[in-house]
Write a protein that holds these residues in place. Structure first.
Motif, short mmCIF file in Angstrom:
data_model
loop_
_atom_site.label_atom_id
_atom_site.label_comp_id
_atom_site.label_asym_id
_atom_site.label_seq_id
_atom_site.Cartn_x
_atom_site.Cartn_y
_atom_site.Cartn_z
N PRO A 51 28.77 33.75 36.04
CA PRO A 51 30.05 33.98 36.72
C PRO A 51 29.85 34.89 37.92
CG PRO A 51 29.93 35.25 34.69
CD PRO A 51 28.75 34.33 34.70
N PRO A 52 30.74 34.85 38.91
CA PRO A 52 30.58 35.72 40.08
C PRO A 52 30.61 37.18 39.66
CG PRO A 52 32.77 34.75 40.02
CD PRO A 52 31.96 34.04 38.98
N ARG A 53 29.84 37.99 40.38
CA ARG A 53 29.79 39.41 40.02
C ARG A 53 31.14 40.08 40.25
NH1 ARG A 53 26.50 44.52 42.74
NH2 ARG A 53 27.66 46.07 41.53
N ILE A 54 31.71 39.90 41.44
CA ILE A 54 32.96 40.56 41.79
C ILE A 54 34.10 39.56 41.72
CG2 ILE A 54 34.21 41.86 43.55
CD1 ILE A 54 31.82 43.37 42.40
N VAL A 55 35.12 39.90 40.94
CA VAL A 55 36.28 39.03 40.78
C VAL A 55 37.50 39.71 41.40
CG1 VAL A 55 37.82 37.90 39.13
CG2 VAL A 55 35.36 38.03 38.66
N ASP A 56 38.16 39.00 42.30
CA ASP A 56 39.39 39.50 42.91
C ASP A 56 40.54 39.23 41.95
OD1 ASP A 56 41.62 40.10 44.41
OD2 ASP A 56 40.95 39.04 46.21
N ASN A 57 41.17 40.30 41.46
CA ASN A 57 42.25 40.16 40.48
C ASN A 57 43.60 39.86 41.11
OD1 ASN A 57 40.49 40.83 38.24
ND2 ASN A 57 40.55 42.94 38.98
N THR B 11 37.19 43.43 39.87
CA THR B 11 36.43 43.69 38.65
C THR B 11 34.97 43.35 38.88
OG1 THR B 11 38.32 43.27 37.19
CG2 THR B 11 36.13 43.07 36.23
N ASP B 12 34.10 44.28 38.51
CA ASP B 12 32.65 44.09 38.61
C ASP B 12 32.14 43.65 37.24
OD1 ASP B 12 29.91 44.26 38.82
OD2 ASP B 12 29.90 46.15 39.91
N ASN B 13 31.78 42.38 37.13
CA ASN B 13 31.32 41.85 35.85
C ASN B 13 29.98 42.43 35.41
OD1 ASN B 13 33.44 40.12 35.05
ND2 ASN B 13 32.80 38.60 36.57
N ASP B 14 29.21 42.97 36.36
CA ASP B 14 27.92 43.55 36.00
C ASP B 14 28.04 44.89 35.31
OD1 ASP B 14 26.74 41.35 37.09
OD2 ASP B 14 25.67 42.41 38.69
N THR B 15 29.08 45.65 35.66
CA THR B 15 29.22 47.01 35.12
C THR B 15 30.46 47.19 34.25
OG1 THR B 15 30.46 47.76 37.07
CG2 THR B 15 28.05 47.97 37.13
N GLY B 16 31.41 46.25 34.32
CA GLY B 16 32.65 46.40 33.58
C GLY B 16 33.63 47.36 34.22
N LEU B 17 33.38 47.74 35.47
CA LEU B 17 34.27 48.66 36.18
C LEU B 17 35.30 47.88 37.00
CD1 LEU B 17 31.66 51.25 37.50
CD2 LEU B 17 33.23 51.55 35.57
N PRO C 36 29.14 44.70 47.83
CA PRO C 36 29.12 43.34 47.30
C PRO C 36 30.20 42.47 47.94
CG PRO C 36 29.04 44.95 45.52
CD PRO C 36 29.35 45.70 46.78
N GLU C 37 29.95 41.19 47.96
CA GLU C 37 30.93 40.24 48.49
C GLU C 37 32.22 40.37 47.70
OE1 GLU C 37 31.27 35.46 49.54
OE2 GLU C 37 29.46 36.29 48.60
N GLY C 38 33.33 40.49 48.42
CA GLY C 38 34.63 40.66 47.78
C GLY C 38 35.30 41.95 48.18
N PHE C 39 34.50 42.95 48.60
CA PHE C 39 35.08 44.21 49.04
C PHE C 39 35.58 44.08 50.48
CE2 PHE C 39 32.95 45.79 45.34
CZ PHE C 39 33.69 46.90 44.95
N THR C 40 36.66 44.80 50.77
CA THR C 40 37.34 44.68 52.05
C THR C 40 36.55 45.34 53.17
OG1 THR C 40 39.40 44.85 50.81
CG2 THR C 40 39.56 45.07 53.20
N ALA C 41 36.49 44.68 54.33
CA ALA C 41 35.89 45.29 55.52
C ALA C 41 36.83 46.36 56.06
CB ALA C 41 35.63 44.23 56.58
N ARG D 159 38.15 52.60 37.67
CA ARG D 159 38.54 52.82 36.28
C ARG D 159 37.63 51.97 35.40
NH1 ARG D 159 41.44 48.73 34.15
NH2 ARG D 159 42.15 50.08 32.47
N THR D 160 37.49 52.38 34.15
CA THR D 160 36.73 51.60 33.19
C THR D 160 37.63 50.49 32.68
OG1 THR D 160 35.48 53.56 32.57
CG2 THR D 160 35.39 51.68 31.08
N ASN D 161 37.17 49.27 32.80
CA ASN D 161 38.00 48.11 32.45
C ASN D 161 37.96 47.89 30.95
OD1 ASN D 161 39.72 46.02 33.04
ND2 ASN D 161 38.09 44.56 33.53
#
Length: 302
Positions: free
Chosen positions: A154-160, A166-172, A239-244, A289-291
Motif C-alpha cells: 500500500p502507499p506509504r502516505i495516505v491522504d485522509n 497517515t504514514d503507513n510505515d510508522t503509524g503516525l 514523502p509524496e503527499g506532503f504539501t509544498a 499524533r500517534t494513530n
C-alpha cells in the motif's frame, strides 16, 4: 573514530557518471561542476544545477542534491591523492575524475546569505556568501541510494481528505500543512506549542492529542527520494503527499538534557538537525499524533 569510518568507505565506479559509497548508502557524481561547466559557481547556481540533473533524470535518478557538510567530509581521505583543477594534490579517491575543483558547496546554511563550503585539500570547512561571485566554489552532487518500494505494498502516505496524512510505515498521523503554511510566519518553540494547543482545542480532524514530533519522528519523514519546494521555492525532501510551500525546518519536542533553553530543530533541506534557542522565531513546526486504533477496530482509524 571519524578516521576509522573514512577508511571503511569504499567507492565504486558505476560506469554511468556516478560513484557509489555502499558503506554510507550514497551515490556521488563522478565529475563536479568545475569539470562540467569549466567555472566555479554560486550556491544558488548549485541548486539550479541539481534541479537540471533531476529534470533530465541523470543516470536514471531524480533526487540529486547538494551534500551536507558531514557527507562532504566522507569524500576526504588523507591516505589517497588525486589532482585538482590547479594541478595540486587533493585527498579525493582516484575513482573520481581528476582536474576537479578542490572545494564543494554544502547544504549547510547560515540564514539566507551564507552557506558552508568544504575544502578537499585540507579537510577544512568555511563559510561563503551564497551569491558571492568573487569567491564561488564547485559542487559535487550526491543522492541517497534508496531501496525500491514493493509495488504491491500500500502507499506509504495516505491522504485522509481531512487535512491529515497517515504514514503507513510508522503509524503516525501528520497534519498536512505545517505552521508556516497556516500562520504565514516563523514561530518560536513556545509559539509552536501554542499553535498545536489551538488544534487540540478545536479538535482538528476530530482529535485532541496533537503534539510536537520527536526528533526521530520528524526525521522519519525526511525522504531524499522525493523533493518539493518550500515557502521560498528552495528544495526540501518530504514523502509524496506532503504539501509544498512549508517551512525549511521543524521544531521538535526534544529539549537539551542540561540546557532547557535549547531544542532540536530538523532541516528538511538536508536531513541534519541542530540545537537552537527556543526563543528564536526562525522555524516552523509540524503537528503529529500517534494513530491509535479505535476500540473494536483492529484496522485503526480512517
Amino acid at each position: 573514530m571519524e578516521e576509522q569510518v573514512r577508511k571503511k568507505c569504499k567507492f565504486i565506479d558505476n560506469g554511468d557518471g556516478t560513484v557509489s559509497d555502499a558503506v554510507h548508502g550514497l551515490m556521488w557524481l563522478k565529475r563536479d561542476t568545475w569539470l562540467e561547466k569549466g567555472r566555479l559557481i554560486t550556491w544558488h547556481e548549485s541548486q539550479e544545477f541539481a534541479r537540471e540533473l533531476n529534470q533530465r533524470k541523470f543516470a536514471g535518478y531524480s533526487n540529486w542534491r547538494i551534500p551536507t557538510a558531514s557527507e562532504a567530509k566522507l569524500l576526504f581521505d588523507p591516505e589517497v591523492t588525486n589532482t585538482d583543477m590547479e594541478g595540486c594534490e587533493i585527498h579525493l579517491d582516484y575513482v573520481f575524475t581528476e582536474g576537479c575543483g578542490f572545494t564543494t558547496w554544502t547544504s549547510e546554511s547560515r540564514g539566507a546569505k551564507a552557506a558552508m563550503g568544504y575544502d578537499l585539500r585540507s579537510d577544512f570547512e568555511f563559510w561563503l556568501a551564497k551569491e558571492n561571485d568573487g569567491f564561488p566554489s564547485a559542487v559535487r552532487l550526491v543522492r541517497n541510494i534508496v531501496l525500491e518500494r514493493d509495488p504491491d505494498a500500500p502507499p506509504r502516505i495516505v491522504d485522509n481528505k481531512d487535512g491529515t496524512l497517515t504514514d503507513n510505515d510508522t503509524g503516525l498521523m501528520w497534519k498536512a500543512n505545517d505552521s508556516f503554511i497556516e500562520l504565514d510566519k516563523w514561530v518560536s518553540w513556545s509559539e509552536g506549542k501554542t499553535w498545536i494547543k489551538t488544534l487540540n482545542d478545536s479538535q482538528f480532524a476530530g482529535h485532541t492529542d496533537w503534539r510536537m514530533p520527536t526528533r526521530k519522528e520528524v526525521q522519519s519523514i525526511y525522504d531524499p527520494s522525493h523533493s518539493v519546494t518550500d515557502n521560498y521555492g528552495e528544495t526540501v525532501y518530504l514523502p509524496e503527499g506532503f504539501t509544498a510551500g512549508s517551512g525549511l525546518t521543524c521544531w521538535t519536542k526534544t529539549l537539551h538534557k542540561t540546557d532547557l533553553s535549547l531544542a532540536i530543530r530538523f532541516q528538511f533541506y538536508n536531513g541534519d538537525y541542530k540545537w537552537h534557542k527556543i526563543g528564536l522565531r526562525s522555524h516552523g513546526v509540524r503537528a503529529v499524533r500517534t494513530n491509535r486504533p479505535k476500540k473494536g477496530s483492529p484496522e485503526g482509524e480512517n
